[in-house]
Design a protein around this motif. Structure first.
Motif, PDB file in Angstrom:
ATOM      1  N   TRP A   1     -18.450  10.484  13.824  1.00 37.43           N
ATOM      2  CA  TRP A   1     -18.438  11.938  13.970  1.00 37.43           C
ATOM      3  C   TRP A   1     -18.145  12.706  12.683  1.00 37.43           C
ATOM      4  O   TRP A   1     -18.486  13.884  12.583  1.00 37.43           O
ATOM      5  N   LEU A   2     -17.504  12.066  11.706  1.00 38.31           N
ATOM      6  CA  LEU A   2     -16.950  12.820  10.581  1.00 38.31           C
ATOM      7  C   LEU A   2     -17.536  12.403   9.234  1.00 38.31           C
ATOM      8  O   LEU A   2     -16.938  12.659   8.190  1.00 38.31           O
ATOM      9  N   LYS A   3     -18.692  11.740   9.259  1.00 36.89           N
ATOM     10  CA  LYS A   3     -19.404  11.357   8.034  1.00 36.89           C
ATOM     11  C   LYS A   3     -18.536  10.525   7.090  1.00 36.89           C
ATOM     12  O   LYS A   3     -18.645  10.629   5.865  1.00 36.89           O
ATOM     13  N   GLY A   4     -17.669   9.701   7.671  1.00 32.92           N
ATOM     14  CA  GLY A   4     -16.880   8.785   6.864  1.00 32.92           C
ATOM     15  C   GLY A   4     -15.652   9.378   6.228  1.00 32.92           C
ATOM     16  O   GLY A   4     -15.002   8.711   5.403  1.00 32.92           O
ATOM     17  N   GLU A   5     -15.288  10.594   6.607  1.00 32.40           N
ATOM     18  CA  GLU A   5     -14.061  11.182   6.069  1.00 32.40           C
ATOM     19  C   GLU A   5     -12.859  10.326   6.459  1.00 32.40           C
ATOM     20  O   GLU A   5     -12.793   9.801   7.574  1.00 32.40           O
ATOM     21  N   ARG A   6     -11.897  10.163   5.565  1.00 32.60           N
ATOM     22  CA  ARG A   6     -10.708   9.372   5.826  1.00 32.60           C
ATOM     23  C   ARG A   6      -9.457  10.257   5.826  1.00 32.60           C
ATOM     24  O   ARG A   6      -9.429  11.320   5.183  1.00 32.60           O
ATOM     25  N   LEU A   7      -8.439   9.797   6.520  1.00 35.00           N
ATOM     26  CA  LEU A   7      -7.190  10.543   6.607  1.00 35.00           C
ATOM     27  C   LEU A   7      -6.461  10.624   5.280  1.00 35.00           C
ATOM     28  O   LEU A   7      -5.767  11.603   4.989  1.00 35.00           O
ATOM     29  N   GLY A   8      -6.569   9.580   4.453  1.00 30.65           N
ATOM     30  CA  GLY A   8      -5.808   9.546   3.214  1.00 30.65           C
ATOM     31  C   GLY A   8      -4.340   9.278   3.490  1.00 30.65           C
ATOM     32  O   GLY A   8      -3.970   8.765   4.543  1.00 30.65           O
ATOM     33  N   GLU A   9      -3.485   9.599   2.539  1.00 27.98           N
ATOM     34  CA  GLU A   9      -2.033   9.466   2.694  1.00 27.98           C
ATOM     35  C   GLU A   9      -1.610   8.043   3.053  1.00 27.98           C
ATOM     36  O   GLU A   9      -0.622   7.820   3.748  1.00 27.98           O
ATOM     37  N   GLY A  10      -2.359   7.055   2.568  1.00 28.67           N
ATOM     38  CA  GLY A  10      -2.004   5.670   2.808  1.00 28.67           C
ATOM     39  C   GLY A  10      -2.408   5.131   4.159  1.00 28.67           C
ATOM     40  O   GLY A  10      -2.028   4.009   4.520  1.00 28.67           O
ATOM     41  N   SER A  11      -3.183   5.888   4.927  1.00 26.10           N
ATOM     42  CA  SER A  11      -3.603   5.414   6.243  1.00 26.10           C
ATOM     43  C   SER A  11      -4.430   4.142   6.118  1.00 26.10           C
ATOM     44  O   SER A  11      -5.254   3.995   5.211  1.00 26.10           O
ATOM     45  N   PHE A  12      -4.235   3.225   7.077  1.00 32.84           N
ATOM     46  CA  PHE A  12      -4.998   1.980   7.089  1.00 32.84           C
ATOM     47  C   PHE A  12      -6.474   2.193   7.385  1.00 32.84           C
ATOM     48  O   PHE A  12      -7.266   1.257   7.268  1.00 32.84           O
ATOM     49  N   ASP A  13      -6.873   3.399   7.803  1.00 30.92           N
ATOM     50  CA  ASP A  13      -8.299   3.610   8.102  1.00 30.92           C
ATOM     51  C   ASP A  13      -9.180   3.337   6.882  1.00 30.92           C
ATOM     52  O   ASP A  13     -10.351   2.978   7.028  1.00 30.92           O
ATOM     53  N   ALA A  14      -8.603   3.473   5.685  1.00 28.17           N
ATOM     54  CA  ALA A  14      -9.384   3.254   4.463  1.00 28.17           C
ATOM     55  C   ALA A  14      -9.665   1.783   4.205  1.00 28.17           C
ATOM     56  O   ALA A  14     -10.626   1.439   3.496  1.00 28.17           O
ATOM     57  N   THR A  15      -8.854   0.889   4.787  1.00 28.23           N
ATOM     58  CA  THR A  15      -9.011  -0.542   4.518  1.00 28.23           C
ATOM     59  C   THR A  15      -9.352  -1.345   5.771  1.00 28.23           C
ATOM     60  O   THR A  15      -9.627  -2.547   5.678  1.00 28.23           O
TER      61      THR A  15
ATOM     62  N   LEU B   1       0.838  -1.193   0.000  1.00 30.52           N
ATOM     63  CA  LEU B   1       0.000   0.000   0.000  1.00 30.52           C
ATOM     64  C   LEU B   1       0.875   1.247   0.000  1.00 30.52           C
ATOM     65  O   LEU B   1       2.051   1.199   0.352  1.00 30.52           O
ATOM     66  N   PRO B   2       0.310   2.379  -0.348  1.00 28.79           N
ATOM     67  CA  PRO B   2       1.113   3.607  -0.409  1.00 28.79           C
ATOM     68  C   PRO B   2       1.456   4.138   0.971  1.00 28.79           C
ATOM     69  O   PRO B   2       0.808   3.830   1.967  1.00 28.79           O
ATOM     70  N   GLY B   3       2.481   4.987   0.994  1.00 29.27           N
ATOM     71  CA  GLY B   3       2.822   5.757   2.176  1.00 29.27           C
ATOM     72  C   GLY B   3       2.194   7.131   2.084  1.00 29.27           C
ATOM     73  O   GLY B   3       1.224   7.351   1.348  1.00 29.27           O
ATOM     74  N   ILE B   4       2.776   8.098   2.813  1.00 30.77           N
ATOM     75  CA  ILE B   4       2.134   9.406   2.902  1.00 30.77           C
ATOM     76  C   ILE B   4       2.164  10.184   1.595  1.00 30.77           C
ATOM     77  O   ILE B   4       1.371  11.107   1.413  1.00 30.77           O
ATOM     78  N   ASN B   5       3.060   9.820   0.671  1.00 29.97           N
ATOM     79  CA  ASN B   5       3.116  10.566  -0.596  1.00 29.97           C
ATOM     80  C   ASN B   5       2.387   9.861  -1.736  1.00 29.97           C
ATOM     81  O   ASN B   5       2.511  10.247  -2.889  1.00 29.97           O
ATOM     82  N   GLY B   6       1.635   8.804  -1.389  1.00 27.19           N
ATOM     83  CA  GLY B   6       0.807   8.141  -2.387  1.00 27.19           C
ATOM     84  C   GLY B   6       1.483   7.061  -3.184  1.00 27.19           C
ATOM     85  O   GLY B   6       0.876   6.498  -4.092  1.00 27.19           O
ATOM     86  N   LYS B   7       2.750   6.732  -2.858  1.00 26.66           N
ATOM     87  CA  LYS B   7       3.468   5.688  -3.573  1.00 26.66           C
ATOM     88  C   LYS B   7       3.693   4.491  -2.655  1.00 26.66           C
ATOM     89  O   LYS B   7       3.837   4.655  -1.444  1.00 26.66           O
ATOM     90  N   PRO B   8       3.741   3.273  -3.212  1.00 30.25           N
ATOM     91  CA  PRO B   8       3.960   2.082  -2.372  1.00 30.25           C
ATOM     92  C   PRO B   8       5.271   2.177  -1.598  1.00 30.25           C
ATOM     93  O   PRO B   8       6.292   2.624  -2.119  1.00 30.25           O
ATOM     94  N   VAL B   9       5.210   1.751  -0.324  1.00 31.00           N
ATOM     95  CA  VAL B   9       6.395   1.827   0.530  1.00 31.00           C
ATOM     96  C   VAL B   9       6.611   0.521   1.278  1.00 31.00           C
ATOM     97  O   VAL B   9       5.676  -0.253   1.503  1.00 31.00           O
ATOM     98  N   ASN B  10       7.835   0.289   1.702  1.00 27.03           N
ATOM     99  CA  ASN B  10       8.179  -0.851   2.537  1.00 27.03           C
ATOM    100  C   ASN B  10       8.070  -0.500   4.019  1.00 27.03           C
ATOM    101  O   ASN B  10       8.008   0.672   4.396  1.00 27.03           O
TER     102      ASN B  10
END
Length: 565
Positions: free
Chosen positions: A518-532, A468-477
């Motif tokens: 509380w946030l109507k399903g808003e996600r952090l983005g930037e590769g955060s696991f909250d999306a998955t 999955l991506p890291g904070i800059n949107g590219k896959p990271v180790n």
């Protein structure tokens, strides 16, 4: 993702000696957020629109316990004479543990000769054995212990014996030990009366600090060293992973650069966002409450400042109250309180701006006692992250399940007595497994291919497929997981009683619940696991028949039931 203002930090914020100036920058920053109650006339947590009846979430985030370490035989218990007794309800549901998996005898960690003298079957640890050695819970050793999913090399790679311990306790086979309902009695009683997951995992392998970041940011990529050099003690593949695209991913415990109490030679800060920033942008009250964070007071033993400590009769020594590398929000510029500044007033706890309209100095970071004080006067934040003082956080080596039980029960009893209990949920979960044996392997959903750190599926490999991506949107180790199973309980009038959820969840599932509620399903983005991450909603009953699970008052010393109402 909501666009939020970002600060341009002075160079002094990147150096330990510049923390005071950095703290002033925080206090003056123009970040949106909840206005103090004097300006509103009431606690906004009660009137804020939420997706469920839950208006208050309390996350008790304890340390270093695998699921099987506490629930290996649940609900079956030994009940020896003289110890707190536990009696299971007649229709307690099935749980995936060592008993139901038939792994208490002829265990692969006993039959695998590679474990040497530490080869052992799982065994019960008694209350008299509450204080044990800390096990190896680093990113790579944990992968090696799971051994391609065979789960048979825990003594070899994560086991550590107690010095002078008798029998298996003195060998690496200690890692196979577990407690039952005569020692972790409170947690077993909470599981009986409320809801529990037997399929909750760390987002990645590894120790406390990555776990602390996962539950607030769902992300361990974006590490930046700010004090000291990347020496042999913090070398690639041990303390951090070169993520493959010019950045770093955290895999080890390192102190936060935004904390005057940090003492380790190497300190780091994290790029990216955390749930506190989303809550600020939405004007939702919240706080991080940590034992020992309030450094200007003096303990009964005379200790004060960053060195405050508490004597544990179980550990037979004084334990420092505050551990900087456990403090979730001190790694992030916008949610840190580097000098441990106090809120402008008790009424400002949970708010971004004090009653006088200026940015509150505490910046949502407080001592544990501030949680009790604010709730008592009706200023109970919508979201509270709780870290007990270290001797009560459950971490083997300096804490233990008996001191932990006292801390948890006192807090839960207190919350259940508040007027807002009717719309409150308490989550009890953990930052990592400590390396304790757990049979519940989950094949990685996010792989990693660092040539040194990743070893689960052979040299340089943990899982298969694209990371999955890291904070800059590219896959990271460096983010291989899911990691080991962890206890996860939900205590609430809205929790399903005596319920075990088998739905797969992880540490970032806590973030997802906050976002969905509380946030109507808003996600952090930037590769955060909250999306998955999986949802914890399965542990609640929000239908018209829900909201009726009675409170449960327990004895803090024994975990036994005092009253159910």
């Amino acid at each position: 993702m909501t666009v939020r203002s970002k600060l341009v930090w002075p160079v002094s914020c990147m150096l330990l000696v510049g923390l005071i100036a950095c703290g002033n920058a925080v206090a003056a920053s123009p970040i949106s957020g909840a206005v103090a109650p004097e300006s509103i006339g009431q606690n906004p947590a009660e009137t804020t629109q939420t997706a469920t009846p839950i208006k208050h979430l309390v996350v008790i985030y304890d340390e270093n316990i695998s699921f099987d370490h506490y629930f290996a035989t649940y609900p079956s218990v030994t009940n020896p004479p003289g110890e707190p007794a536990f009696a299971a309800a007649q229709h307690t549901p099935w749980v995936s543990n060592l008993a139901t998996a038939h792994l208490l005898t002829n265990n692969p960690n006993f039959t695998n000769p590679s474990n040497g003298s530490g080869a052992a079957n799982p065994f019960r640890l008694d209350r008299t054995e509450a204080a044990t050695a800390d096990q190896n819970h680093a990113y790579t050793p944990e992968q090696l212990a799971y051994d391609h999913g065979k789960v048979d090399l825990f003594p070899k790679y994560t086991g550590k014996g107690d010095f002078g311990g008798k029998g298996v306790l003195g060998t690496s086979g200690l890692v196979m030990g577990y407690y039952d309902g005569n020692t972790v009695t409170a947690l077993w009683n909470y599981a009986q009366h409320f809801a529990m997951s037997d399929n909750a995992h760390g987002n990645t392998y590894g120790p406390s600090t990555p776990g602390a970041l996962e539950v607030v940011a769902g992300q361990t990529n974006g590490e930046q060293f700010v004090v000291g050099a990347k020496t042999d003690a913090t070398k690639a593949g041990v303390a951090y992973v070169d993520n493959g695209i010019g950045g770093l991913t955290m895999i080890e415990d390192l102190d936060p650069g935004y904390d005057v109490c940090s003492t380790r030679k190497n300190q780091v800060v994290m790029e990216g966002d955390n749930i506190g920033e989303l809550l600020n942008a939405a004007g939702i009250t919240w706080g991080g409450f940590m034992g020992g964070f309030k450094i200007e007071i003096k303990n009964a033993n005379g200790t004060t400042g960053c060195a405050r400590s508490t004597y544990s009769t179980v550990m037979k020594r004084a334990i420092p109250d505050y551990i900087p590398h456990h403090n979730w929000f001190q790694y992030y510029a916008l949610t840190s309180n580097p000098t441990h500044a106090r809120p402008a007033s008790l009424a400002d706890v949970g708010y971004s701006f004090a009653h006088n309209g200026i940015r509150d100095p505490a910046n949502h970071e407080y001592g544990l006692q501030d949680f009790y004080s604010a709730a008592k006067v009706g200023d109970f934040p919508a979201v509270s992250f709780i870290k007990l003082p270290a001797y009560q956080d459950g971490h083997a080596g300096y804490s233990n399940p008996l001191d932990e039980q006292t801390g948890i029960v006192n807090l839960v009893n207190f919350v259940e007595q508040q007027p807002d209990w009717k719309n409150t949920a308490i989550i009890i979960t953990y930052d990592d497994s400590d390396g304790w044996y757990d049979h519940g392997f989950s094949a990685p959903t996010n792989p990693s291919y660092d040539k040194v750190a990743d070893q689960l599926d052979g040299p340089g490999r943990c899982g298969f497929g694209a990371p999955l991506p890291g904070i800059n949107g590219k896959p990271v180790n460096g983010r291989c997981g899911l990691g080991p199973r962890l206890p996860f309980l939900v205590i609430s009038p809205w929790a399903k009683p005596n319920y075990v959820s088998h739905a797969e969840i992880d540490q970032a599932s806590v973030i997802r619940f906050i976002e969905d509620n509380w946030l109507k399903g808003e996600r952090l983005g930037e590769g955060s696991f909250d999306a998955t991450s999986g949802s914890i909603m399965d542990m609640f009953d929000f239908t018209s028949t829900g909201g009726k699970t009675p409170a449960l008052r327990l004895d803090p010393a024994t975990g036994e039931i005092l009253a159910a109402r």
